[in-house]
Design a protein around this motif. Structure first.
Motif, mmCIF file in Angstrom:
data_model
loop_
_atom_site.group_PDB
_atom_site.id
_atom_site.type_symbol
_atom_site.label_atom_id
_atom_site.label_comp_id
_atom_site.label_asym_id
_atom_site.label_seq_id
_atom_site.Cartn_x
_atom_site.Cartn_y
_atom_site.Cartn_z
ATOM 1 N N THR A 54 -2.492 -13.841 7.079
ATOM 2 C CA THR A 54 -2.350 -13.819 5.615
ATOM 3 C C THR A 54 -2.452 -12.437 4.984
ATOM 4 O O THR A 54 -2.087 -12.255 3.847
ATOM 5 C CB THR A 54 -3.452 -14.641 4.936
ATOM 6 O OG1 THR A 54 -4.692 -14.006 5.198
ATOM 7 C CG2 THR A 54 -3.481 -16.043 5.442
ATOM 8 N N TYR B 119 -6.563 -7.024 0.017
ATOM 9 C CA TYR B 119 -7.036 -7.376 -1.330
ATOM 10 C C TYR B 119 -8.514 -7.048 -1.495
ATOM 11 O O TYR B 119 -9.300 -7.172 -0.552
ATOM 12 C CB TYR B 119 -6.876 -8.885 -1.560
ATOM 13 C CG TYR B 119 -5.464 -9.329 -1.840
ATOM 14 C CD1 TYR B 119 -5.046 -9.621 -3.127
ATOM 15 C CD2 TYR B 119 -4.552 -9.458 -0.799
ATOM 16 C CE1 TYR B 119 -3.750 -10.037 -3.389
ATOM 17 C CE2 TYR B 119 -3.252 -9.869 -1.042
ATOM 18 C CZ TYR B 119 -2.860 -10.154 -2.342
ATOM 19 O OH TYR B 119 -1.577 -10.563 -2.591
ATOM 20 N N TYR C 139 -9.823 -10.922 0.283
ATOM 21 C CA TYR C 139 -9.745 -11.952 -0.749
ATOM 22 C C TYR C 139 -9.422 -13.273 -0.042
ATOM 23 O O TYR C 139 -8.259 -13.594 0.219
ATOM 24 C CB TYR C 139 -8.666 -11.571 -1.759
ATOM 25 C CG TYR C 139 -8.611 -12.483 -2.960
ATOM 26 C CD1 TYR C 139 -9.662 -12.543 -3.876
ATOM 27 C CD2 TYR C 139 -7.496 -13.284 -3.188
ATOM 28 C CE1 TYR C 139 -9.607 -13.375 -4.988
ATOM 29 C CE2 TYR C 139 -7.425 -14.122 -4.303
ATOM 30 C CZ TYR C 139 -8.486 -14.158 -5.195
ATOM 31 O OH TYR C 139 -8.427 -14.986 -6.287
ATOM 32 N N TYR D 206 -4.180 -20.255 0.245
ATOM 33 C CA TYR D 206 -2.766 -20.228 -0.168
ATOM 34 C C TYR D 206 -1.870 -20.423 1.056
ATOM 35 O O TYR D 206 -0.897 -21.167 1.020
ATOM 36 C CB TYR D 206 -2.404 -18.882 -0.833
ATOM 37 C CG TYR D 206 -3.210 -18.519 -2.050
ATOM 38 C CD1 TYR D 206 -4.028 -19.450 -2.694
ATOM 39 C CD2 TYR D 206 -3.144 -17.233 -2.585
ATOM 40 C CE1 TYR D 206 -4.762 -19.097 -3.815
ATOM 41 C CE2 TYR D 206 -3.859 -16.877 -3.714
ATOM 42 C CZ TYR D 206 -4.678 -17.820 -4.305
ATOM 43 O OH TYR D 206 -5.400 -17.458 -5.416
ATOM 44 N N TRP D 207 -2.222 -19.729 2.124
ATOM 45 C CA TRP D 207 -1.406 -19.797 3.350
ATOM 46 C C TRP D 207 -1.431 -21.217 3.930
ATOM 47 O O TRP D 207 -0.395 -21.766 4.295
ATOM 48 C CB TRP D 207 -1.941 -18.786 4.377
ATOM 49 C CG TRP D 207 -0.990 -18.481 5.469
ATOM 50 C CD1 TRP D 207 0.035 -17.574 5.432
ATOM 51 C CD2 TRP D 207 -0.968 -19.074 6.778
ATOM 52 N NE1 TRP D 207 0.689 -17.574 6.631
ATOM 53 C CE2 TRP D 207 0.097 -18.470 7.474
ATOM 54 C CE3 TRP D 207 -1.742 -20.033 7.422
ATOM 55 C CZ2 TRP D 207 0.411 -18.809 8.790
ATOM 56 C CZ3 TRP D 207 -1.432 -20.370 8.724
ATOM 57 C CH2 TRP D 207 -0.362 -19.759 9.403
ATOM 58 N N ARG E 144 -6.595 -16.140 -0.231
ATOM 59 C CA ARG E 144 -5.263 -16.010 0.383
ATOM 60 C C ARG E 144 -5.112 -16.964 1.569
ATOM 61 O O ARG E 144 -4.022 -17.418 1.862
ATOM 62 C CB ARG E 144 -4.993 -14.573 0.868
ATOM 63 C CG ARG E 144 -4.931 -13.496 -0.179
ATOM 64 C CD ARG E 144 -3.856 -13.583 -1.216
ATOM 65 N NE ARG E 144 -2.483 -13.646 -0.767
ATOM 66 C CZ ARG E 144 -1.444 -13.826 -1.595
ATOM 67 N NH1 ARG E 144 -1.629 -13.935 -2.898
ATOM 68 N NH2 ARG E 144 -0.222 -13.891 -1.132
ATOM 69 N N TRP E 145 -6.232 -17.228 2.265
ATOM 70 C CA TRP E 145 -6.175 -18.160 3.406
ATOM 71 C C TRP E 145 -5.859 -19.579 2.929
ATOM 72 O O TRP E 145 -5.121 -20.319 3.580
ATOM 73 C CB TRP E 145 -7.494 -18.152 4.170
ATOM 74 C CG TRP E 145 -7.579 -17.002 5.099
ATOM 75 C CD1 TRP E 145 -8.312 -15.872 4.940
ATOM 76 C CD2 TRP E 145 -6.883 -16.852 6.337
ATOM 77 N NE1 TRP E 145 -8.115 -15.028 5.995
ATOM 78 C CE2 TRP E 145 -7.255 -15.604 6.868
ATOM 79 C CE3 TRP E 145 -5.987 -17.644 7.051
ATOM 80 C CZ2 TRP E 145 -6.749 -15.130 8.076
ATOM 81 C CZ3 TRP E 145 -5.489 -17.176 8.250
ATOM 82 C CH2 TRP E 145 -5.869 -15.938 8.754
ATOM 83 N N SER F 181 -4.528 -6.191 -5.176
ATOM 84 C CA SER F 181 -4.006 -5.855 -3.841
ATOM 85 C C SER F 181 -3.350 -4.487 -3.819
ATOM 86 O O SER F 181 -3.048 -3.908 -4.860
ATOM 87 C CB SER F 181 -2.980 -6.894 -3.405
ATOM 88 O OG SER F 181 -1.767 -6.693 -4.099
ATOM 89 N N ASP G 264 -0.854 -15.995 -7.059
ATOM 90 C CA ASP G 264 -1.656 -17.228 -7.111
ATOM 91 C C ASP G 264 -1.103 -18.242 -8.105
ATOM 92 O O ASP G 264 -1.529 -19.389 -8.135
ATOM 93 C CB ASP G 264 -3.137 -16.917 -7.386
ATOM 94 C CG ASP G 264 -3.334 -16.025 -8.604
ATOM 95 O OD1 ASP G 264 -2.370 -15.849 -9.385
ATOM 96 O OD2 ASP G 264 -4.451 -15.497 -8.773
ATOM 97 N N ALA H 129 -5.166 -11.081 3.976
ATOM 98 C CA ALA H 129 -6.183 -11.131 2.914
ATOM 99 C C ALA H 129 -6.945 -9.815 2.852
ATOM 100 O O ALA H 129 -7.607 -9.515 1.858
ATOM 101 C CB ALA H 129 -7.153 -12.285 3.181
ATOM 102 N N ASP I 153 3.974 -10.225 -2.182
ATOM 103 C CA ASP I 153 3.205 -11.447 -1.907
ATOM 104 C C ASP I 153 3.465 -12.518 -2.957
ATOM 105 O O ASP I 153 3.642 -12.203 -4.136
ATOM 106 C CB ASP I 153 1.704 -11.128 -1.915
ATOM 107 C CG ASP I 153 1.235 -10.534 -0.601
ATOM 108 O OD1 ASP I 153 2.054 -10.400 0.328
ATOM 109 O OD2 ASP I 153 0.033 -10.205 -0.518
#
Ligand SMILES: *[C@@H]1O[C@H](CO)[C@@H](O)[C@H](O)[C@H]1NC(C)=O
Ligand SMILES: *[C@@H]1O[C@H](CO)[C@@H](O)[C@H](O)[C@H]1NC(C)=O
Ligand SMILES: *[C@@H]1O[C@H](CO)[C@@H](O)[C@H](O)[C@H]1NC(C)=O
Ligand SMILES: [Fe+2]
Length: 288
Positions: free
Chosen positions: A233, A238, A261, A267-268, A264-265, A244, A60, A235, A57
């Motif tokens: 994603t 995590y 988590y 981030y996507w 992650r959304w 993760s 962050d 998520a 992945d």
């Protein structure tokens, strides 16, 4: 190889993150067939188990997933199909999501949902207004962190012409906090001989280094429409503290509930903006 097999290998090579391979899907080496080149003999690519479990992945700390806007400027901008060619949804997020022990949801009413749009970049002659909301993921378990989203805005544009390029910017004109100008093209009038020429179909995208290859293939093939057929994603791999595992239940057998988590959304949404702010999708849905 049966007739048509190469074509399918080519399509699969482009759209499945598990079998990305430049030599199959580079535009110079692989002409994407249209349905007019068919009908094709169905072909199933053998599964290569060596590709499983090797994806990494984006962390962050990757600039492609970090928040780049200030204040209430829009980010995670996307275009989603509505029922017919004459209407689309423009969506975006303002404000910062929070994860932790004392998160305080933002008030969605503090930022307006406005899209200015038109067939010319200047001036953008039309304006549409929509609505906004936040969502929370609150866990009533000791030690688990709570998440609350940024303000999610949705505005429906209507009365659009088919197969037409529109420019738009979104945000709140009074703060002011408006986005840059983006553009998208509407769908053609739907008829037996009239449909989008290039439809990208992709599932299980995730947000790995291999996803970045898949998405750059999608981008360079200039689709008219992207169908996100599910699993976005991951998520759900995590914990709420950002740790993760490839197999959640193997690594975290004792969690009181299946954690996710939610950042992650975000981030996507940031990573995908470049593509989905210009190519309409079917939405895809926000599963885990
Ligand atoms: C998360 O929210 C729930 C519901 O409001 C609350 O009971 C819980 O204590 C919160 N947890 C944290 C870590 O803030
Ligand atoms: C997936 O990404 C990794 C790391 O960037 C790379 O080494 C690997 O070759 C990629 N896999 C495929 C099938 O493209
Ligand atoms: C996250 O929680 C797991 C399970 O409680 C723990 O093993 C891990 O060390 C924690 N990670 C961080 C970064 O706090
Ligand atoms: Fe999946």
């Amino acid at each position: 190889m049966p007739k048509g097999a190469k074509a399918w290998v080519c399509i699969i090579g482009i759209f499945l993150d598990l079998i990305n391979n430049h030599s199959w899907s580079h535009p110079q080496l692989c002409k994407i067939p249209t349905t007019l080149d068919g009908p094709f003999v169905p072909f199933t690519a053998p599964f290569d188990p060596s590709l499983r479990g090797k994806t990494v992945d984006l962390p962050d700390t990757d600039p492609r997933v970090q928040r780049r806007v200030k204040g209430f400027e829009p980010e995670q901008i996307s275009v989603t199909l509505s029922a017919t060619y004459d209407s689309v949804w423009i969506s975006w997020i303002t404000g910062e999501s929070q994860i932790g022990y004392n998160v305080k949801p933002l008030d969605p009413k503090t930022v307006s949902s406005i899209v200015r749009y038109g067939q010319l970049r200047f001036p953008l002659t039309h304006e549409a207004r929509g609505y906004s909301l936040v969502y929370n993921q609150f866990y009533p378990f000791e030690g688990l962190q709570n998440y609350t989203s940024g303000i999610i805005h949705h505005v429906r544009l209507t009365g659009l012409k088919p197969s037409t390029l529109y420019y738009y910017r979104c945000g709140d004109t009074s703060i002011p906090a408006m986005s840059d100008i983006f553009f998208f093209k509407t769908m053609p009038v739907s008829a037996p001989q009239n449909y989008p020429g290039r439809i990208a179909i992709v599932g299980d995208l995730g947000l790995t280094y291999n996803t970045t290859t898949t998405v750059s293939h999608l981008n360079s093939n200039k689709p008219d429409l992207i169908l996100l057929i599910g699993d976005v994603t991951y998520a759900n791999l995590y914990l709420t503290n950002g740790t993760s595992a490839d197999c959640y239940t193997c690594s975290f057998p004792d969690t009181p509930i299946h954690e996710t988590y939610q950042p992650r959304w975000d981030y996507w949404g940031r990573f995908m903006q470049n593509l989905v702010s210009k190519v309409p999708t079917n939405g895809g849905g926000r599963e885990p």
